[in-house]
Design an enzyme around this catalytic site. Structure first.
Site, PDB file in Angstrom:
ATOM      1  CB  SER A 138       9.120  -6.716   3.546  1.00 55.26           C
ATOM      2  OG  SER A 138       9.644  -5.927   2.493  1.00 55.26           O
ATOM      3  CE1 TYR A 151       4.791  -3.674   3.181  1.00 56.16           C
ATOM      4  CE2 TYR A 151       7.126  -3.177   3.038  1.00 56.16           C
ATOM      5  CZ  TYR A 151       6.072  -4.067   2.895  1.00 56.16           C
ATOM      6  OH  TYR A 151       6.327  -5.348   2.458  1.00 56.16           O
TER       7      TYR A 151
END
Length: 347
Positions: A138, A151
């Site tokens: 990501s 995250y």
């Protein structure tokens, strides 16, 4: 030949869209996740699209469950061709509002889940000296954002872990490959079932892409695994380069805009989060691949499409350069002709 593809986090979002893509190729698709309802619906889609599904309910944070799922896959379908690590869980909140238990759980799923999946894949790929592992990364794994410390930390860890593993495989001359597909903001159900303490409904930072864009990027990475990583979406590439060129400036920008840009004007989700229990468990509901942002999500990415066809891009650029050179030469001759027959000689 038919491929055997294992997808973790296959019950929803990017994993679900990737399962559909490989099913369209006629692959044997192993679907791993915690949510039974989502997995069963995903299996029906895979079968309808021409693939053969295998459902495996497993918690990626548990290495024994992951290994058992991999064993079931090889017993039914044979050697594994592609293993895609995609499962994750997280908490949207300022760091000090996330409990130690929540932090540990999200890290175990999002980071150690990738480690467990990679270990299970290598256990079966290395003896055969073949296979590909794709880590779904990501942009926040390259450039951290506020409200997503757990995250971002896990995605950064995945990058470091994968780089280390890649050098080990290269050292031993292995034909097993590992690569990363770095994702932009994607319209997945996670923003409706994520654990959140934000005053408003969380959202990915626009521009937002549909899961099918991500799936195409993953499949391309699996088909061409010799590159270290692939950037899916122009915003991912722009974020990486902005962070490399002006990280301090980006810090100030995100501190000013990052809280608001990750929230909508809607009220926060009212259902239970999926951090400790799946939102699509036995008595839950299937959430599909898409989230609630269909109306503002892009179905295509020009940058990702160009990245999948580098030869064609190079050809177009070569033609453009040749055309420009020809035009320049023609202009030069025309100018020389107007100046007289000795103009070219003087040049």
């Amino acid at each position: 030949m038919t491929q055997t593809v294992v997808i973790t986090g296959a019950s929803a979002g990017i994993g679900r869209a990737t399962a559909r893509l490989y099913a369209g190729r006629g692959a044997d698709v192993v679907l791993i996740a915690r949510g039974r309802a989502g997995l069963e619906s995903a299996a029906e889609e895979v079968a309808a699209l021409g693939g053969r599904p295998l459902v495996q309910v497993a918690d990626m944070a548990d290495p024994e469950q992951v290994d058992a799922a991999a064993t079931a896959a090889t017993e039914l379908f044979g050697p594994l061709d592609v293993w895609i690590n995609c499962a994750f869980s997280t908490v949207f909140a300022p760091f000090e509002e996330i409990t130690p238990e929540e932090y540990r759980r999200a890290t175990e799923v999002t980071y150690l889940g990738f480690v467990n999946g990679t270990r299970a894949a290598l256990k079966r790929m290395l003896p055969l000296d073949r296979g590909t592992i794709v880590q779904v990364g990501s942009a926040p794994g390259e450039r951290a954002v506020p409200l997503q410390s757990v995250y971002c930390g896990a995605k950064h860890a995945i990058n470091g872990f994968t780089s280390s593993l890649r050098t080990e495989l290269r050292h031993r001359g292995s034909n097993v490959h590992v690569t990363i597909a770095q994702m932009p903001a994607v319209n997945t159900p996670q923003f409706s079932w994520v654990s959140s303490r934000l005053p408003r409904h969380p959202q990915p930072v626009p521009p937002i892409y549909q899961p099918e864009v991500a799936a195409r990027g993953i499949a391309h990475a699996a088909d061409h695994p010799h590159r270290k990583q692939y950037y899916v979406g122009a915003t991912t590439l722009a974020t990486v380069w902005a962070n490399r060129m002006a990280p301090a400036l980006l810090d100030r920008y995100l501190a000013r805009t990052g809280f608001r840009s990750q929230q909508t004007d809607r009220l926060p989700p009212s259902g239970e989060s999926n951090l400790f229990e799946p939102a699509d468990g036995t008595r839950g509901t299937d959430h599909g691949a898409h989230g609630v942002f269909d109306d503002i999500s892009h179905r295509r990415s020009l940058e990702a499409a160009l990245a999948r066809h580098p030869a064609a891009v190079a050809s177009v650029l070569a033609v453009g350069v040749a055309a420009a050179a020809t035009a320049g030469l023609a202009k030069r001759h025309a100018t020389a002709a107007r100046r007289g027959p000795l103009a070219l000689v003087r040049r």
